[in-house]
Design an enzyme around this catalytic site. Structure first.
Site, PDB file in Angstrom:
ATOM      1  N   GLY A 256      43.562  60.541  38.006  1.00  0.00           N
ATOM      2  CA  GLY A 256      43.018  61.897  38.040  1.00  0.00           C
ATOM      3  C   GLY A 256      41.752  62.039  38.854  1.00  0.00           C
ATOM      4  O   GLY A 256      41.020  63.027  38.702  1.00  0.00           O
TER       5      GLY A 256
ATOM      6  N   ASP B 170      27.258   9.614  49.687  1.00  0.00           N
ATOM      7  CA  ASP B 170      28.682   9.344  49.499  1.00  0.00           C
ATOM      8  C   ASP B 170      29.349  10.666  49.159  1.00  0.00           C
ATOM      9  O   ASP B 170      29.033  11.301  48.153  1.00  0.00           O
ATOM     10  CB  ASP B 170      28.879   8.340  48.359  1.00  0.00           C
TER      11      ASP B 170
ATOM     12  N   SER C 237      33.189   4.917  48.708  1.00  0.00           N
ATOM     13  CA  SER C 237      32.306   4.448  47.632  1.00  0.00           C
ATOM     14  C   SER C 237      32.227   2.922  47.611  1.00  0.00           C
ATOM     15  O   SER C 237      31.157   2.349  47.358  1.00  0.00           O
ATOM     16  CB  SER C 237      32.807   4.968  46.281  1.00  0.00           C
TER      17      SER C 237
ATOM     18  N   GLY D 165      39.119  54.687  40.201  1.00  0.00           N
ATOM     19  CA  GLY D 165      40.072  54.510  39.115  1.00  0.00           C
ATOM     20  C   GLY D 165      41.449  54.212  39.681  1.00  0.00           C
ATOM     21  O   GLY D 165      41.668  54.220  40.894  1.00  0.00           O
ATOM     22  N   LEU D 166      42.390  53.938  38.804  1.00  0.00           N
ATOM     23  CA  LEU D 166      43.742  53.621  39.223  1.00  0.00           C
ATOM     24  C   LEU D 166      44.406  54.815  39.899  1.00  0.00           C
ATOM     25  O   LEU D 166      43.982  55.967  39.726  1.00  0.00           O
ATOM     26  CB  LEU D 166      44.569  53.183  38.022  1.00  0.00           C
TER      27      LEU D 166
ATOM     28  N   SER E 201      39.273  52.432  45.395  1.00  0.00           N
ATOM     29  CA  SER E 201      38.171  51.460  45.611  1.00  0.00           C
ATOM     30  C   SER E 201      38.181  50.381  44.535  1.00  0.00           C
ATOM     31  O   SER E 201      37.312  50.345  43.674  1.00  0.00           O
ATOM     32  CB  SER E 201      36.817  52.163  45.671  1.00  0.00           C
TER      33      SER E 201
END
Length: 630
Positions: A475, A112, A40, A470-471, A544
């Site tokens: 299920g 710059d 600069s 889902g986790l 997923s």
């Protein structure tokens, strides 16, 4: 590779320095280098000494120097371009700042750019339009890693001419040995890892102005040109000015029924009314009718001009198409080898779907392979499964459709691309195309007479992909199994793809890292597409965890074929159901990259079906899914 010209002895000036440019020629250049190298301050010195500062700006600079300056009672010239409040408070450059100035010999636009590693993306932005780079090196520190990184990026961006400005020579008592040592170090690096046509080394002091505009009494041992003299006379000819006409279409201008023009900036060559052109990728041939301008139409337009063209025939042209000279046809392909600079803190994962913008065309892109990662210091080719912030690699990229292109070395506009996050629209990386992969032109779709509709009609059903996410323990597999039993009882033809089962075969080579999870879902999505094409109702039960991969899976299917089912079960309930003890192992640190513990799960924002699978709700969940499928 050009040798560095430092001219510490008594050489003759290069021929380019004895033939000044016409007064109206324009040079775009960039200043780059490591933190606190004085970029600069150098630009401020150029503006100040070139009389490129108005009186009110000078008064404001004097005031700002007292408040933010780092030079005591002396004006801090860096403040001319460090305009952000954070830049002034910290004494650093954060964003790209563009300034225009001129001398009697030439006009200049200087960018710059920041030296901090975290702002490398801003440096690459400035380099993308520059024809020359000034790479600053602090004489006290020598060539640093960031100096090398910026030099590599400058070279990748196609900049052929470089000034190695060894700054702060005043702090080293203008010692020629210091200068020569730095020049030799940089020469060793650049000759091995950069493709510069010319490198001019100049010792300077941006703070005091030595060798910035004129020669310096402090450095009589240097007999080469001053920095400004070199900038005024260096010969820089963009490659694209020597190639045939090419213009990506940015906008189809249809203000009324009697006018249809195609707007864009000419990427290379020149064009005149009557010229024969082709529209890519369609290949349709026509001629230029008019080059529309106000108040009169133009007889000719050249590279860099923003114009509106009309054609003599009614030809289908859309944004992202490319109008080219009929005798010069760029290639059209959908797979490329690309030199990629990754600019995000979010890692780049092969197999993940990104948006890509190449000239004015937006497509879906996937990194199919990281061929190697480049070590900044040694240039060694390293194996990698993902890319991190500011890493540079050679990769293969696949688009979802063919696009017109040229290698970046031939045409910057048609050979460059950016990668964009599909959800946040953050710019993630910038790439330069080397060439199209041979398989891009050698592989074609085989036409088949029996299609998906015929197969579905034989089964008397609508093929679907029902994607359960889902986790672990939520299920998903249980619900998928129950839904399949209901569909089977109704006489439907189905198939289940279960996460655990698939890892015993097709995906047995994959682990649970982020990259492997992305590839896991990519493969399953492609298999699901094939099963749907066979006319089946396929039920996919996979954690997923990432939105980007679920979105990629959805886009493989026609509208209405993909049904996302979010099995929403509290983490505490999932852990209670865990008969295998996986959650307990993950919490003890014995199982790494476990979703919900030390690896994230990104919940669907707008799933097609949202079921809450808690105690006693299984049949309600199944019925909710069946109602959607019917």
């Amino acid at each position: 590779m050009a040798m560095i010209s430092s001219e510490t002895k008594t050489p003759e000036l290069p021929e380019t320095l004895m033939n000044p440019h016409p007064p109206q020629s324009l040079l775009r250049f960039i200043t780059c280098g490591s933190v606190d190298d004085g970029k600069s301050t150098l630009i401020g010195r150029l503006l100040y000494d070139a009389k490129g500062i108005f009186d009110d700006q000078l008064k404001a600079l004097e005031s700002d120097s007292r408040q933010f300056g780092t030079q005591g009672q002396t004006m801090d010239l860096a403040l001319l371009v460090d305009g952000l409040q954070a830049e002034r408070e910290q004494g650093i450059t954060i964003d790209v700042a563009y300034r225009f100035f001129a001398t009697e010999q030439r006009r200049f636009i200087v960018a710059d750019t920041p030296g901090h590693e975290q702002y490398t993306r801003n440096m690459a932005t400035g380099a993308s339009t520059a024809s020359l780079a000034i790479i600053l090196v602090d004489a006290r520190k020598g060539v640093l890693t960031q100096t090398k990184r910026h030099s590599r990026i400058v070279s990748m961006m196609g900049i052929q001419h470089v000034v190695l400005a060894v700054n702060k020579m005043d702090l080293m008592h203008f010692d020629p040995t210091v200068f020569e040592t730095i020049v030799a170090d940089y020469q060793r690096f650049a000759s091995a890892h950069c493709a510069f046509q010319s490198i001019q080394a100049i010792p300077i002091s941006a703070l005091t102005g030595d060798l910035v505009m004129t020669h310096s009494a402090q450095m009589p041992w240097y007999s080469g040109p001053s920095l400004m003299r070199y900038l005024e006379t260096v010969e820089v000819t963009p490659t694209a000015t020597q190639t045939p006409f090419c213009m990506p279409v940015q906008l189809v201008n249809r203000p009324h029924l009697n006018f249809r023009g195609f707007c864009g900036r000419i990427a290379s060559g020149s064009v005149r009314p009557g010229d024969a052109v082709r529209v890519l990728p369609s290949g349709r041939e026509t001629r230029i009718a008019e080059i529309v301008d106000w108040p009169h139409n133009r007889d000719e337009a050249h590279r860099g001009d923003s114009v509106t063209l009309t054609l003599s025939d009614e030809v289908d042209v859309s944004r992202g198409d490319v109008i080219v000279a009929s005798e010069h046809l760029p290639q059209v392909a959908d797979q490329f080898e690309v030199r990629l600079i990754w600019m995000s803190e979010t890692p780049m994962l092969p197999g993940r779907s990104y948006l890509a913008k190449i000239h004015c065309k937006e497509v879906t892109a996937t990194i199919t392979e990281i061929k190697y990662l480049e070590d900044i210091n040694t240039g060694a080719h390293l194996a990698a499964k993902q890319l991190g912030l500011n890493e540079i690699a050679l990769v293969n990229i696949s688009f979802n459709q063919a696009v017109p292109f040229e290698p970046y070395a031939v045409n910057r506009t048609l050979g460059s691309l950016i990668l964009i996050d599909r959800l946040s629209f953050e710019t993630l990386g910038v790439g330069m195309i080397d060439f199209a992969l041979r398989r891009a032109s050698n592989i074609h779709w085989q036409a088949l007479e029996i299609n998906k509709q015929a197969r579905a009609a034989l089964k008397a059903q609508r093929p679907r992909c029902v994607w359960f996410t889902g986790l672990s323990g939520s299920g998903k597999s249980t619900l998928a199994n129950l839904v399949e039993k209901r569909l089977h009882a109704d006489g439907r033809h189905t198939y289940i793809l279960d996460g655990d089962n698939i890892r015993h075969g097709l995906n047995r080579d994959l682990g649970f890292t982020a990259g492997d999870r992305v590839e896991n879902i990519r493969r399953v999505a492609e298999v699901s597409k094939l099963l749907v094409d066979a006319g089946l109702i396929v039920l996919v039960a996979f954690i997923s965890p990432y939105q980007a991969e679920r979105r990629l899976a959805r886009e493989l299917f026609e509208p209405g074929e993909f049904v996302e089912v979010f099995v929403d079960t509290p983490l505490e309930e999932c852990e209670r159901r865990d008969t295998k003890g996986l959650y307990s192992k993950a919490r003890r640190g014995e199982l790494k990259n476990f979703t919900g513990i030390d690896s994230p799960y990104e919940s669907p924002q707008i799933p097609d079906v949202h079921v809450y699978n808690t105690a006693g709700s299984v049949e309600l969940c199944v019925q909710q899914i069946m109602d959607t499928l019917h």
